[in-house]
Scaffold this motif. Sequence first.
Motif, PDB file in Angstrom:
ATOM      1  N   PRO A  72       0.833  -1.203   0.000  1.00 18.97           N
ATOM      2  CA  PRO A  72       0.000   0.000   0.000  1.00 18.97           C
ATOM      3  C   PRO A  72       0.872   1.259   0.000  1.00 18.97           C
ATOM      4  CG  PRO A  72       0.124  -0.865   2.226  1.00 18.97           C
ATOM      5  CD  PRO A  72       0.880  -1.834   1.331  1.00 18.97           C
ATOM      6  N   PRO A  73       0.275   2.423  -0.295  1.00 17.76           N
ATOM      7  CA  PRO A  73       1.049   3.661  -0.260  1.00 17.76           C
ATOM      8  C   PRO A  73       1.703   3.867   1.114  1.00 17.76           C
ATOM      9  CG  PRO A  73      -1.080   4.038  -1.272  1.00 17.76           C
ATOM     10  CD  PRO A  73      -1.117   2.656  -0.691  1.00 17.76           C
ATOM     11  N   THR A  74       2.870   4.451   1.106  1.00 13.47           N
ATOM     12  CA  THR A  74       3.644   4.660   2.330  1.00 13.47           C
ATOM     13  C   THR A  74       3.369   6.057   2.892  1.00 13.47           C
ATOM     14  OG1 THR A  74       5.386   3.234   1.451  1.00 13.47           O
ATOM     15  CG2 THR A  74       5.982   4.663   3.291  1.00 13.47           C
ATOM     16  N   PRO A  75       2.911   6.145   4.140  1.00  9.39           N
ATOM     17  CA  PRO A  75       2.679   7.469   4.735  1.00  9.39           C
ATOM     18  C   PRO A  75       3.987   8.251   4.856  1.00  9.39           C
ATOM     19  CG  PRO A  75       1.609   5.755   6.027  1.00  9.39           C
ATOM     20  CD  PRO A  75       2.491   5.065   5.030  1.00  9.39           C
ATOM     21  N   ILE A  76       3.868   9.571   4.759  1.00  2.00           N
ATOM     22  CA  ILE A  76       5.009  10.465   4.953  1.00  2.00           C
ATOM     23  C   ILE A  76       4.624  11.503   5.999  1.00  2.00           C
ATOM     24  CG2 ILE A  76       6.604  12.138   3.938  1.00  2.00           C
ATOM     25  CD1 ILE A  76       6.197  10.914   1.242  1.00  2.00           C
ATOM     26  N   ASN A  77       5.572  11.808   6.861  1.00  2.00           N
ATOM     27  CA  ASN A  77       5.417  12.906   7.814  1.00  2.00           C
ATOM     28  C   ASN A  77       6.414  13.993   7.419  1.00  2.00           C
ATOM     29  OD1 ASN A  77       4.600  14.344  10.132  1.00  2.00           O
ATOM     30  ND2 ASN A  77       6.399  13.591  11.211  1.00  2.00           N
ATOM     31  N   PHE A  78       5.900  15.169   7.070  1.00  7.93           N
ATOM     32  CA  PHE A  78       6.733  16.295   6.651  1.00  7.93           C
ATOM     33  C   PHE A  78       6.889  17.287   7.796  1.00  7.93           C
ATOM     34  CE2 PHE A  78       4.838  14.715   2.763  1.00  7.93           C
ATOM     35  CZ  PHE A  78       5.878  14.758   1.861  1.00  7.93           C
ATOM     36  N   SER A  79       8.103  17.838   7.930  1.00  6.16           N
ATOM     37  CA  SER A  79       8.319  18.901   8.904  1.00  6.16           C
ATOM     38  C   SER A  79       9.377  19.858   8.375  1.00  6.16           C
ATOM     39  CB  SER A  79       8.718  18.332  10.260  1.00  6.16           C
ATOM     40  OG  SER A  79       9.884  17.563  10.148  1.00  6.16           O
ATOM     41  N   TRP A  80       9.387  21.064   8.935  1.00  5.12           N
ATOM     42  CA  TRP A  80      10.343  22.096   8.547  1.00  5.12           C
ATOM     43  C   TRP A  80      10.956  22.673   9.809  1.00  5.12           C
ATOM     44  CZ3 TRP A  80      10.563  27.258   9.901  1.00  5.12           C
ATOM     45  CH2 TRP A  80      11.532  28.023   9.238  1.00  5.12           C
ATOM     46  N   ALA A  81      12.227  23.043   9.719  1.00  7.07           N
ATOM     47  CA  ALA A  81      12.926  23.724  10.806  1.00  7.07           C
ATOM     48  C   ALA A  81      13.821  24.795  10.196  1.00  7.07           C
ATOM     49  CB  ALA A  81      13.764  22.734  11.613  1.00  7.07           C
ATOM     50  N   PRO A  82      14.071  25.873  10.928  1.00  3.52           N
ATOM     51  CA  PRO A  82      14.962  26.897  10.400  1.00  3.52           C
ATOM     52  C   PRO A  82      16.396  26.388  10.325  1.00  3.52           C
ATOM     53  CG  PRO A  82      14.318  27.428  12.652  1.00  3.52           C
ATOM     54  CD  PRO A  82      13.541  26.211  12.245  1.00  3.52           C
ATOM     55  N   GLY A  83      17.105  26.864   9.325  1.00  2.00           N
ATOM     56  CA  GLY A  83      18.503  26.486   9.136  1.00  2.00           C
ATOM     57  C   GLY A  83      19.240  27.556   8.355  1.00  2.00           C
ATOM     58  N   THR A 114       5.757  -3.227  10.306  1.00  2.00           N
ATOM     59  CA  THR A 114       5.944  -4.379  11.174  1.00  2.00           C
ATOM     60  C   THR A 114       4.630  -5.149  11.219  1.00  2.00           C
ATOM     61  OG1 THR A 114       5.223  -3.310  13.219  1.00  2.00           O
ATOM     62  CG2 THR A 114       7.547  -3.052  12.614  1.00  2.00           C
ATOM     63  N   LYS A 115       4.606  -6.241  11.923  1.00  2.00           N
ATOM     64  CA  LYS A 115       3.372  -7.008  12.059  1.00  2.00           C
ATOM     65  C   LYS A 115       2.299  -6.208  12.782  1.00  2.00           C
ATOM     66  CE  LYS A 115       5.649 -11.487  12.097  1.00  2.00           C
ATOM     67  NZ  LYS A 115       5.965 -12.690  12.860  1.00  2.00           N
ATOM     68  N   LEU A 116       2.705  -5.303  13.652  1.00  2.00           N
ATOM     69  CA  LEU A 116       1.742  -4.551  14.458  1.00  2.00           C
ATOM     70  C   LEU A 116       1.363  -3.192  13.874  1.00  2.00           C
ATOM     71  CD1 LEU A 116       3.166  -5.238  18.031  1.00  2.00           C
ATOM     72  CD2 LEU A 116       1.232  -6.356  16.893  1.00  2.00           C
ATOM     73  N   THR A 117       2.299  -2.539  13.181  1.00  2.00           N
ATOM     74  CA  THR A 117       2.024  -1.177  12.696  1.00  2.00           C
ATOM     75  C   THR A 117       2.620  -0.945  11.314  1.00  2.00           C
ATOM     76  OG1 THR A 117       4.050  -0.304  13.686  1.00  2.00           O
ATOM     77  CG2 THR A 117       2.048  -0.208  15.041  1.00  2.00           C
ATOM     78  N   ARG A 118       2.047   0.029  10.629  1.00  2.00           N
ATOM     79  CA  ARG A 118       2.630   0.490   9.377  1.00  2.00           C
ATOM     80  C   ARG A 118       3.828   1.351   9.682  1.00  2.00           C
ATOM     81  NH1 ARG A 118      -1.897   2.885   5.332  1.00  2.00           N
ATOM     82  NH2 ARG A 118      -0.195   2.883   3.844  1.00  2.00           N
ATOM     83  N   GLY A 119       4.789   1.292   8.811  1.00  2.00           N
ATOM     84  CA  GLY A 119       5.944   2.177   8.915  1.00  2.00           C
ATOM     85  C   GLY A 119       5.638   3.487   8.221  1.00  2.00           C
ATOM     86  N   GLY A 120       6.664   4.156   7.827  1.00  2.00           N
ATOM     87  CA  GLY A 120       6.474   5.412   7.121  1.00  2.00           C
ATOM     88  C   GLY A 120       7.790   6.119   6.899  1.00  2.00           C
ATOM     89  N   ILE A 121       7.694   7.194   6.163  1.00  2.00           N
ATOM     90  CA  ILE A 121       8.843   8.023   5.823  1.00  2.00           C
ATOM     91  C   ILE A 121       8.693   9.343   6.575  1.00  2.00           C
ATOM     92  CG2 ILE A 121      10.016   9.259   3.956  1.00  2.00           C
ATOM     93  CD1 ILE A 121       8.834   7.083   2.046  1.00  2.00           C
ATOM     94  N   THR A 122       9.807   9.847   7.074  1.00  2.00           N
ATOM     95  CA  THR A 122       9.821  11.176   7.672  1.00  2.00           C
ATOM     96  C   THR A 122      10.747  12.049   6.842  1.00  2.00           C
ATOM     97  OG1 THR A 122       9.421  10.297   9.881  1.00  2.00           O
ATOM     98  CG2 THR A 122      10.324  12.522   9.746  1.00  2.00           C
ATOM     99  N   VAL A 123      10.283  13.245   6.510  1.00  2.00           N
ATOM    100  CA  VAL A 123      11.061  14.201   5.732  1.00  2.00           C
ATOM    101  C   VAL A 123      11.175  15.480   6.551  1.00  2.00           C
ATOM    102  CG1 VAL A 123      11.129  15.620   3.645  1.00  2.00           C
ATOM    103  CG2 VAL A 123      10.291  13.269   3.511  1.00  2.00           C
ATOM    104  N   MET A 171      15.930  12.530   5.563  1.00  2.00           N
ATOM    105  CA  MET A 171      14.834  11.583   5.357  1.00  2.00           C
ATOM    106  C   MET A 171      15.206  10.274   6.021  1.00  2.00           C
ATOM    107  SD  MET A 171      13.569  12.022   1.429  1.00  2.00           S
ATOM    108  CE  MET A 171      15.137  12.088   0.607  1.00  2.00           C
ATOM    109  N   TRP A 172      14.207   9.629   6.583  1.00  2.00           N
ATOM    110  CA  TRP A 172      14.405   8.281   7.097  1.00  2.00           C
ATOM    111  C   TRP A 172      13.107   7.519   6.940  1.00  2.00           C
ATOM    112  CZ3 TRP A 172      14.609  12.742   9.907  1.00  2.00           C
ATOM    113  CH2 TRP A 172      13.671  12.934  10.909  1.00  2.00           C
ATOM    114  N   GLN A 173      13.229   6.200   6.927  1.00  2.00           N
ATOM    115  CA  GLN A 173      12.062   5.347   6.726  1.00  2.00           C
ATOM    116  C   GLN A 173      12.064   4.224   7.749  1.00  2.00           C
ATOM    117  OE1 GLN A 173      11.415   3.982   2.736  1.00  2.00           O
ATOM    118  NE2 GLN A 173       9.603   2.801   3.292  1.00  2.00           N
ATOM    119  N   ALA A 174      10.938   4.088   8.411  1.00  2.00           N
ATOM    120  CA  ALA A 174      10.717   2.977   9.335  1.00  2.00           C
ATOM    121  C   ALA A 174       9.906   1.924   8.584  1.00  2.00           C
ATOM    122  CB  ALA A 174       9.952   3.441  10.569  1.00  2.00           C
ATOM    123  N   PRO A 175      10.322   0.675   8.597  1.00  2.00           N
ATOM    124  CA  PRO A 175       9.594  -0.360   7.856  1.00  2.00           C
ATOM    125  C   PRO A 175       8.283  -0.732   8.560  1.00  2.00           C
ATOM    126  CG  PRO A 175      11.394  -1.335   9.072  1.00  2.00           C
ATOM    127  CD  PRO A 175      11.511   0.143   9.258  1.00  2.00           C
TER     128      PRO A 175
END
Length: 128
Positions: free
Chosen positions: A80-91, A104-113, A98-102
């Motif tokens: 299924p499509p992979t959820p993404i969590n987007f965030s911004w911080a000053p720099g 698991t049997k209990l929960t969906r993973g996702g990508i964080t950007v 970016m990182w991705q959690a796979p």
Amino acid sequence: MPMLQTFSLRLNSHFHPDRIDEFATSRAKHFAPGNPLDLSFLEQDGTPLHRAWKTYIAKMPMSFSEALRSVIHYALSTTPPTPINFSWAPGYDYELNMWQAPDTKLTRGGITVLLKSRYPDDKHPLET
């Protein structure tokens, strides 16, 4: 920056596990290779927020906009499509983490950007 926070929240609502299937069906081709990164559909055309976002994307290094487009396309194209969590911080300069959690049997993973950059109105000292 309120504009970047607002857009992060709007993106996150589309990539939420409860809504991503519908979003993937309607928007995956929008982010296909060869297309520019275009998130303007998140705000009504012509509003101050829409103009600010378009300007911010236009100033972003092409490598960053292409990386964002690519990860979005990937996430919307998986089954299924992979959820993404987007965030911004000053720099100081542009930075993209970016990182991705796979799944698991209990929960969906996702990508964080996490995108870091100067405030949109904050001119970089090296700009001419």
